[in-house]
Write an enzyme that holds these catalytic residues in place. Structure first.
Site, mmCIF file in Angstrom:
data_model
loop_
_atom_site.group_PDB
_atom_site.id
_atom_site.type_symbol
_atom_site.label_atom_id
_atom_site.label_comp_id
_atom_site.label_asym_id
_atom_site.label_seq_id
_atom_site.Cartn_x
_atom_site.Cartn_y
_atom_site.Cartn_z
ATOM 1 N N HIS A 1 -10.948 -2.844 11.054
ATOM 2 C CA HIS A 1 -9.531 -3.458 10.539
ATOM 3 C C HIS A 1 -9.591 -5.045 11.976
ATOM 4 C CE1 HIS A 1 -5.296 -3.772 8.634
ATOM 5 N NE2 HIS A 1 -6.033 -4.363 8.900
ATOM 6 N N ARG B 1 0.866 -0.809 0.143
ATOM 7 C CA ARG B 1 -0.020 0.275 0.162
ATOM 8 C C ARG B 1 0.827 0.826 -0.060
ATOM 9 N NH1 ARG B 1 -1.797 0.397 4.416
ATOM 10 N NH2 ARG B 1 -1.007 -1.214 5.865
ATOM 11 N N TYR C 1 -1.436 -3.621 -6.599
ATOM 12 C CA TYR C 1 -1.452 -3.975 -5.703
ATOM 13 C C TYR C 1 -2.417 -4.221 -4.661
ATOM 14 C CZ TYR C 1 -0.144 -5.237 -0.823
ATOM 15 O OH TYR C 1 -0.121 -5.762 0.244
ATOM 16 N N SER D 1 -1.313 -3.633 10.288
ATOM 17 C CA SER D 1 -1.320 -4.821 9.025
ATOM 18 C C SER D 1 -0.226 -5.884 9.451
ATOM 19 C CB SER D 1 -0.521 -3.948 7.885
ATOM 20 O OG SER D 1 -2.051 -2.916 7.710
ATOM 21 N N LYS E 1 -9.285 -2.414 1.434
ATOM 22 C CA LYS E 1 -9.624 -1.501 1.885
ATOM 23 C C LYS E 1 -10.186 0.202 1.695
ATOM 24 C CE LYS E 1 -7.031 -4.017 4.716
ATOM 25 N NZ LYS E 1 -6.111 -4.059 5.151
ATOM 26 N N ARG F 1 1.834 -12.477 -0.846
ATOM 27 C CA ARG F 1 0.593 -12.491 -0.158
ATOM 28 C C ARG F 1 0.074 -13.599 -1.691
ATOM 29 N NH1 ARG F 1 -2.168 -9.009 3.714
ATOM 30 N NH2 ARG F 1 0.081 -7.564 4.473
ATOM 31 N N CYS G 1 -0.041 -7.859 11.336
ATOM 32 C CA CYS G 1 0.940 -7.981 12.806
ATOM 33 C C CYS G 1 -0.494 -9.462 13.688
ATOM 34 C CB CYS G 1 0.013 -7.140 13.811
ATOM 35 S SG CYS G 1 1.265 -5.278 13.139
ATOM 36 N N ASP H 1 -9.656 -9.665 8.538
ATOM 37 C CA ASP H 1 -9.236 -8.080 8.126
ATOM 38 C C ASP H 1 -10.164 -7.274 8.917
ATOM 39 O OD1 ASP H 1 -6.866 -7.225 7.425
ATOM 40 O OD2 ASP H 1 -7.471 -6.229 5.711
HETATM 41 P P1 GTP Z 1 -2.503 -7.706 7.104
HETATM 42 O O1 GTP Z 1 -3.168 -8.946 6.256
HETATM 43 O O2 GTP Z 1 -1.192 -7.462 6.452
HETATM 44 O O3 GTP Z 1 -3.282 -7.090 8.228
HETATM 45 O O4 GTP Z 1 -1.286 -8.822 8.525
HETATM 46 P P2 GTP Z 1 -1.883 -9.598 9.537
HETATM 47 O O5 GTP Z 1 -2.767 -8.815 10.821
HETATM 48 O O6 GTP Z 1 -3.453 -11.095 8.886
HETATM 49 O O7 GTP Z 1 -0.714 -10.013 9.598
HETATM 50 P P3 GTP Z 1 -0.967 -12.134 9.892
HETATM 51 O O8 GTP Z 1 -1.754 -12.862 10.433
HETATM 52 O O9 GTP Z 1 -0.668 -12.459 8.376
HETATM 53 O O10 GTP Z 1 1.040 -12.443 10.691
HETATM 54 C C1 GTP Z 1 1.620 -11.321 10.064
HETATM 55 C C2 GTP Z 1 2.995 -11.428 10.760
HETATM 56 O O11 GTP Z 1 2.906 -11.844 11.720
HETATM 57 C C3 GTP Z 1 3.698 -13.206 9.684
HETATM 58 O O12 GTP Z 1 4.414 -13.672 9.400
HETATM 59 C C4 GTP Z 1 3.005 -14.560 11.110
HETATM 60 O O13 GTP Z 1 3.940 -15.089 11.076
HETATM 61 C C5 GTP Z 1 3.328 -13.569 11.860
HETATM 62 N N1 GTP Z 1 2.845 -13.857 13.380
HETATM 63 C C6 GTP Z 1 1.227 -14.151 13.395
HETATM 64 N N2 GTP Z 1 0.920 -14.170 14.659
HETATM 65 C C7 GTP Z 1 2.340 -14.002 15.527
HETATM 66 C C8 GTP Z 1 3.042 -14.382 16.613
HETATM 67 O O14 GTP Z 1 1.664 -14.707 17.667
HETATM 68 N N3 GTP Z 1 3.542 -14.738 17.236
HETATM 69 C C9 GTP Z 1 4.571 -14.218 16.125
HETATM 70 N N4 GTP Z 1 6.050 -13.848 16.539
HETATM 71 N N5 GTP Z 1 4.179 -13.609 15.308
HETATM 72 C C10 GTP Z 1 3.223 -13.478 14.691
HETATM 73 C C1 SPV Z 2 -2.716 -4.058 5.178
HETATM 74 O O1 SPV Z 2 -2.190 -4.392 4.552
HETATM 75 O O2 SPV Z 2 -3.569 -4.261 6.467
HETATM 76 C C2 SPV Z 2 -3.471 -5.944 4.443
HETATM 77 C C3 SPV Z 2 -3.130 -5.598 3.000
HETATM 78 O O3 SPV Z 2 -4.653 -6.465 4.724
HETATM 79 S S1 SPV Z 2 -3.919 -4.565 2.019
HETATM 80 O O4 SPV Z 2 -4.893 -5.255 1.550
HETATM 81 O O5 SPV Z 2 -3.688 -4.623 0.814
HETATM 82 O O6 SPV Z 2 -4.786 -3.534 2.357
HETATM 83 MN MN MN Z 3 -5.151 -5.775 6.842
#
Ligand code: GTP
Ligand code: SPV
Ligand code: MN
Length: 622
Positions: A264, A91, A235, A286, A244, A403, A288, A311
């Site tokens: 979110h 983004r 993207y 994001s 978003k 992704r 996290c 999400d």
């Molecule tokens: P967006 O799609 O960008 O909104 O991300 P999200 O909040 O869905 O994050 P996602 O669950 O994809 O995790 C992002 C990164 O954090 C990945 O590399 C995961 O492996 C890592 N991660 C997720 N949960 C944990 C956790 O409990 N501990 C640790 N150390 N890493 C984590």
């Molecule tokens: C984020 O960045 O929080 C995502 C990926 O979930 S995007 O759709 O690019 O915003």
């Molecule tokens: Mn997100």
């Protein structure tokens, strides 16, 4: 050109296939499509019906053009790899604009542009932008079709990659168009990759590129007219406008005006060993951990977790006075790196077929790989840029923000009622972030206003999901910094008011969590992933009134023994460190919060100033 000349030219444009042209009697929709076509001058217009045949035809076409590479049909049936332009991987927050009539309605955290000036600028940018390309008309529903909390949109795009991605992420096509009827409301969303073709060059032919985009990008929102104009990027968050742009930035404004919330947040359903079902919503910035928590495999015996969304959550008070939430999306656009058999087997199973991967690595046997999928990397890969890669390479094989795009219905843990049109009742709301220091593993807010304060003060180390310096600590209130379509302080006031509307009986409990605290050596103190179920267990026992808590300055934390650590090899020192609240560091954090709050001036709700003062008193009780 005159209107009639324009009409003549357009009606002479043949469709390439798929649905018949103009399969609607919605006059306003037809007029808008015609207006945008007259501005952007596509070679043809195609109305998308969302059918399986359309998916097959468009993915074939994208493979022919080199935008998609078909993965091994046995290992990964009906699945594809896309490699974006190296400059178009995340983004673009500095090119994201909120064009509210008044600057103060965008607030200090958004890039504001005066609407008329932005319209004039966009008129220039979009003029001829689709030349030589097909303009696809993509009607879609956010939320189950016809649901009480659902909303309709129509995206115009010159990117077939966006069409096939939208088909996974939302409910597109004939059913959405039918739902729109002859005069239904829709959010108009215009998208162009900003790469018009010269005369004589055909789409996907010599002279075109596999991933068209433009160095100049605009992600513009007009909250008053609920319009979206996106230019220059293919993207995810920049181009899949239901996500978003609509479901958060525009929908947050709709929610402000209509008494609901667009957040979110992931949504999950948790069933206790006693068979009681709970629903949890959680906002983390994001990359996290939302997708991972939404698909968690519990390590605590007897508990079951089912997925509803990963999400975005739309939430409003239901007829019973409780807060009810839907997932407005139909798919997951998840972070690949770190998603593996050990961390998120559910996600790995979900993407076993019919998945579009973007910017991951390609294996020699036609499958995908990324850092964290398996413990050891294959001996040879083609990296996300299309170059040879071996474990000796210094750069990662997959882009850090690579992704997977996959239908939610393929998720083995998807809840049976994930499409319930009235949503599910929320018992607890979690706010989290990526914090190496200070923030404890879990703390319950003292009341609703304190919970809103916890959400408003989230800071988190920045990730690769947006352009910018990875690792830099930044404020990301409610994980909505890049996504709130109006003044963040008004948004906090909206949350406070909603708490009043819900009343004590309808309000979910609010918690702050942090899976990412580290020791001095930079090692995560908490194992995370499935072990986060231990924290969920304590949270839901709190909802039941069955778990003990101690008052810490930052909130209510598990009393000794209340957090189930059975079978977990967690040294006592690590446990203590996970919950350490150092008053000096926290008072310094309060000073930063005061500075942050000051940015909002008179718009800041006094309740949040009072919360900051109360936190300082608890940290320094003399
Ligand atoms: P967006 O799609 O960008 O909104 O991300 P999200 O909040 O869905 O994050 P996602 O669950 O994809 O995790 C992002 C990164 O954090 C990945 O590399 C995961 O492996 C890592 N991660 C997720 N949960 C944990 C956790 O409990 N501990 C640790 N150390 N890493 C984590
Ligand atoms: C984020 O960045 O929080 C995502 C990926 O979930 S995007 O759709 O690019 O915003
Ligand atoms: Mn997100």
């Amino acid at each position: 050109a005159t209107a009639s000349a324009r009409r003549t030219r357009l009606s002479g444009v043949p469709p390439t296939g798929g649905a018949r042209p103009n399969p609607t009697r919605h006059a306003a929709l037809l007029a808008w499509v015609e207006r945008v076509a007259a501005l952007t001058r596509p070679a043809r217009i195609e109305w998308c019906d969302g059918s399986d045949q359309e998916w097959a035809r468009l993915t074939d076409l994208l493979v022919e053009r080199g935008t998609l590479l078909r993965l091994d049909p046995v290992k990964r049936p009906d699945s594809f790899l896309a490699r974006s332009a190296p400059s178009d991987v995340a983004r673009v927050e500095d090119r994201t604009f909120i064009c509210s009539d008044r600057e103060q309605d965008a607030g200090p955290t958004n890039n504001w542009r005066e609407p008329a000036a932005m319209r004039a600028e966009l008129d220039g940018v979009f003029a001829g932008a689709m030349a030589g390309r097909t303009m696809y008309v993509v009607p879609f529903s956010m939320g189950p079709l016809g649901g009480a909390l659902s909303q309709l949109g129509v995206q115009l795009t010159d990117s077939p990659y966006v069409v096939v991605s939208m088909r996974i992420m939302t409910r597109i096509g004939a059913a959405a168009l039918a739902e729109l009827g002859a005069d239904g409301d829709f959010v108009p969303a215009v998208h162009s990759v900003g790469a018009p073709l010269a005369v004589g060059v055909s789409e996907g032919g010599p002279g075109d590129v596999p991933w068209p985009c433009n160095e100049t990008k605009y992600i513009a929102h007009f909250p008053a007219t609920r319009e979206i104009w996106s230019y220059g990027s293919g993207y995810g968050g920049n181009a899949l406008l239901g996500k978003k742009c609509f479901a958060l930035r525009i929908a947050s404004v709709m929610g402000r005006d209509g008494g609901w919330l667009a957040e979110h947040m992931l949504i999950l359903k948790v069933t206790s060993p006693q068979g009681r079902a709970f629903h949890v919503a959680a906002a983390f910035p994001s990359a996290c951990g939302k997708t991972n928590l939404a698909m968690l495999t519990p390590t605590v015996p007897g508990w079951r977790v089912e997925t509803i969304g990963d999400d975005i959550a739309w939430m409003r008070p239901g007829p019973d006075g409780r807060l009810r939430a839907i997932n407005p999306e139909a798919g997951f656009f998840g972070v690949a790196p770190g998603t593996g058999h050990a961390t998120n087997p559910t996600a790995v199973a979900t993407m076993s077929r019919s998945t579009i991967f973007t910017n991951v690595a390609l294996t020699d046997d036609g499958d995908v790989w990324w850092e964290g999928l398996t413990d050891t990397a294959p001996a040879h890969l083609i990296d996300w840029r299309g170059a040879d890669w071996t474990p000796a390479s210094t750069a990662p094989a997959a882009h850090p923000n690579s992704r997977f795009t996959v239908a939610a219905s393929q998720c083995p843990t998807i809840a049976a009622d994930w499409e319930a049109p009235d949503g599910v009742p929320i018992d607890a709301i979690l706010f989290g972030g990526r914090r190496a220091t200070n923030v404890p593993l879990v703390a319950q807010s003292l009341d609703w206003a304190h919970g809103v304060f916890m959400g408003a003060t989230i800071s988190s180390e920045q990730t690769a999901a947006a352009e910018g310096a990875v690792g830099a600590l930044r404020r990301d209130p409610f994980a909505m910094l890049p996504f709130c379509g109006y003044n963040m302080a008004d948004y906090w006031a909206h949350w406070l008011a909603l708490g009043e509307t819900l009343g004590a009986a309808g309000r979910p409990l609010i918690f702050q969590v942090n899976w990412f605290r580290k020791d001095a050596a930079g090692r995560f103190l908490w194992p995370g992933f499935g072990e986060n179920s231990r924290v969920l267990e304590w949270i839901l026992r709190r909802v039941e009134g069955a778990a003990a808590a101690d008052l810490a300055p930052v909130g209510l934390v598990p009393a000794a023994g209340a957090l189930d650590l059975d079978g977990l090899d967690l040294p006592a020192a690590d446990l203590a460190a996970l919950f350490e609240v150092d008053p000096a560091s926290w008072l310094a954090e309060c000073d930063l919060t005061e500075e942050f709050f000051a940015r909002f001036g008179a718009a800041l709700p006094p309740a949040l100033t009072a919360q900051l003062a109360a936190l300082r008193r608890r940290l320094d009780p003399v």
